[in-house]
Design an enzyme around this catalytic site. Structure first.
Site, PDB file in Angstrom:
ATOM      1  CG  HIS A   1      -3.308   1.319  -2.069  1.00 26.91           C
ATOM      2  ND1 HIS A   1      -1.974   1.181  -2.350  1.00 26.91           N
ATOM      3  CD2 HIS A   1      -3.965   0.515  -2.943  1.00 26.91           C
ATOM      4  CE1 HIS A   1      -1.821   0.329  -3.349  1.00 26.91           C
ATOM      5  NE2 HIS A   1      -3.003  -0.090  -3.734  1.00 26.91           N
TER       6      HIS A   1
ATOM      7  CD  GLN B   1      -8.575  -2.563 -11.555  1.00 21.27           C
ATOM      8  OE1 GLN B   1      -7.866  -3.537 -11.747  1.00 21.27           O
ATOM      9  NE2 GLN B   1      -8.429  -1.776 -10.484  1.00 21.27           N
TER      10      GLN B   1
ATOM     11  CD  GLN C   1      -5.556  -8.558 -10.873  1.00 24.75           C
ATOM     12  OE1 GLN C   1      -6.526  -8.813 -10.177  1.00 24.75           O
ATOM     13  NE2 GLN C   1      -5.094  -7.316 -10.979  1.00 24.75           N
TER      14      GLN C   1
ATOM     15  NE  ARG D   1       2.860  -4.603 -12.274  1.00 24.85           N
ATOM     16  CZ  ARG D   1       1.551  -4.895 -12.240  1.00 24.85           C
ATOM     17  NH1 ARG D   1       0.651  -3.938 -12.270  1.00 24.85           N
ATOM     18  NH2 ARG D   1       1.151  -6.156 -12.176  1.00 24.85           N
TER      19      ARG D   1
ATOM     20  CB  VAL E   1      -2.338   9.758  -5.104  1.00 28.98           C
ATOM     21  CG1 VAL E   1      -1.371  10.488  -4.186  1.00 28.98           C
ATOM     22  CG2 VAL E   1      -3.742   9.768  -4.512  1.00 28.98           C
TER      23      VAL E   1
ATOM     24  CG  LEU F   1      -1.805  -1.274   1.315  1.00 30.76           C
ATOM     25  CD1 LEU F   1      -2.666  -1.217   2.563  1.00 30.76           C
ATOM     26  CD2 LEU F   1      -2.676  -1.430   0.077  1.00 30.76           C
TER      27      LEU F   1
END
Ligand code: PAF
Length: 278
Positions: free
Chosen positions: A33, A149, A57, A183, A172, A29
């Site tokens: 988040h 998504q 996924q 990532r 953000v 996180l």
């Protein structure tokens, strides 16, 4: 804050708390988040966050195995953020048997990120539907950084008539503009300095469109070559309609410029909306 690993325990806990809002995550996180949680909290008496790295996924060559898992640090952040329930199932709890029933998103799953990551949105939609069934929230928060998504899940909820409100949250960014993402941790120090170019490229395209440019193909090609000239391998820089991510028709005013590109071994995505005056 209750940390729960099993669906039966989750259901028992949430029976006392039917008014809940949900933030699904894959953990690791960051501030992005926490913003989703800040949006969630005032909406319900109980904020539920899931942490589950969803194998379904990820493509076979993708980063499922090395995806950062930072459970202890995540729980500390969630406790500090005032979350009520963390649902952290293991793979057997979510997929006790091979998942043969899958949620097939519309043709949307085959374009943009779906073209680069075959099966990705099927995996996302399937796990999110399962998580929705386990948590039964009245609303769920998704970041607009993963724009496609968000659109896929919004459409899934509408088409399956799920009684859940999907609430989008703004991206953000770090002070230099880079969109926060788990990532980003894969980037070398040198790549991290280069990475904000993705956002700058999108902002330039946005400024051109706001100034009246409507040759979107030229804007897209310019964005792609700007990235390629600086060592990126772009998958796409593209102008789309916000509503359905199709190519804009003349007169469309609610647009989004999306980009995905690899910098070294890391694939980054980002987008900016463009809302033209009527
Ligand atoms: O955005 C993510 O972190 C994941 O795709 C999600 C929505 C938690 C599903 O695994």
């Amino acid at each position: 804050m209750d940390i729960i690993h099993f669906v039966a325990d989750l259901r028992a806990r949430l029976q006392r708390e039917p008014n809940n809002v949900f933030v699904p995550t894959m953990g690791n996180l960051h501030e992005g988040h926490i913003q989703l949680i800040d949006i969630a909290k005032p909406r319900a008496a109980c904020t539920v966050v899931s942490i589950f790295v969803n194998r379904l996924q990820f493509g076979p060559q993708e980063d499922f195995d090395r995806y950062p898992r930072t459970f202890e640090a995540d729980c500390k952040r969630l406790r500090d953020a005032g979350v009520n329930v963390v649902f952290a199932p293991d793979e057997k709890e979510i997929y006790p048997e091979p998942q043969t029933f899958l949620v097939e998103p519309s043709d949307l799953q085959h374009i943009l990120d779906g073209a680069a990551r075959p099966g990705h949105f099927r995996g996302v939609a399937t796990v999110v539907l399962k998580l929705f069934n386990m948590v039964s929230p009245h609303s769920a928060i998704f970041g607009k950084k993963d724009y496609q998504q968000y659109i896929v899940l919004r459409d899934m909820v509408r088409q399956f008539a799920l009684p859940i409100e999907i609430i989008p949250a703004e991206t953000v960014r770090a002070p230099d503009g880079l969109a926060l993402s788990s990532r980003n941790g894969y980037l070398s120090a040198e790549e991290r300095i280069e990475a904000p170019r993705l956002y700058r490229t999108l902002r330039e395209a946005q400024a051109e469109i706001m100034a009246g440019a409507c040759d979107f193909q030229r804007i897209e090609l310019h964005g792609m070559s700007q990235l390629a000239d600086n060592g990126w391998r772009p998958d796409y820089v593209t102008v789309r309609r916000q509503a359905d991510l199709q190519k804009p028709a003349p007169g469309d005013r609610e647009l989004v410029v999306l980009a995905a590109a690899r910098l070294g071994k890391t694939r980054l995505i980002d987008n900016v909306e463009v809302n033209l005056e009527p």
